[in-house]
Design a protein around this motif. Structure first.
Motif, mmCIF file in Angstrom:
data_model
loop_
_atom_site.group_PDB
_atom_site.id
_atom_site.type_symbol
_atom_site.label_atom_id
_atom_site.label_comp_id
_atom_site.label_asym_id
_atom_site.label_seq_id
_atom_site.Cartn_x
_atom_site.Cartn_y
_atom_site.Cartn_z
ATOM 1 N N LEU A 198 59.201 18.158 69.314
ATOM 2 C CA LEU A 198 58.301 18.862 70.064
ATOM 3 C C LEU A 198 59.102 19.090 71.494
ATOM 4 N N ALA A 199 60.187 18.139 71.700
ATOM 5 C CA ALA A 199 60.792 18.301 73.010
ATOM 6 C C ALA A 199 61.748 19.558 72.860
ATOM 7 N N LYS A 234 59.416 22.770 73.138
ATOM 8 C CA LYS A 234 59.118 22.871 74.740
ATOM 9 C C LYS A 234 60.483 23.521 75.493
ATOM 10 N N GLU A 235 61.527 22.856 75.180
ATOM 11 C CA GLU A 235 62.767 23.513 75.637
ATOM 12 C C GLU A 235 63.016 24.781 75.361
ATOM 13 N N GLY A 283 60.577 27.287 74.498
ATOM 14 C CA GLY A 283 59.845 27.995 75.082
ATOM 15 C C GLY A 283 59.088 29.019 74.200
ATOM 16 N N ASP A 284 59.089 30.256 74.432
ATOM 17 C CA ASP A 284 58.471 31.441 73.798
ATOM 18 C C ASP A 284 58.657 31.447 72.171
#
Length: 54
Positions: free
Chosen positions: A32-33, A36-37, A39-40
């Motif tokens: 998940l990290a 998130k890093e 992005g799109d």
């Protein structure tokens, strides 16, 4: 064997025209990290093997 199946998390990013795997891990927080890093246009898939019946 009473081993419980372990879930694998696959982080993929969309690069036209296909999805490309960036990370494969057994750690959900790490997956998940990474998503998130990035992005799109990212997806995280959970793959859990099924138990064999006897």
């Amino acid at each position: 064997m009473t081993d419980k199946p372990v879930t694998t998390y696959v982080v993929s990013v969309f690069e036209k025209p296909h999805w490309r795997t960036v990370l494969t891990t057994k750690d959900k927080a790490k997956a998940l990290a990474m998503a998130k890093e990035i992005g799109d246009k990212v997806r995280v898939e959970e793959i859990t093997p099924k138990m064999k019946r006897r």
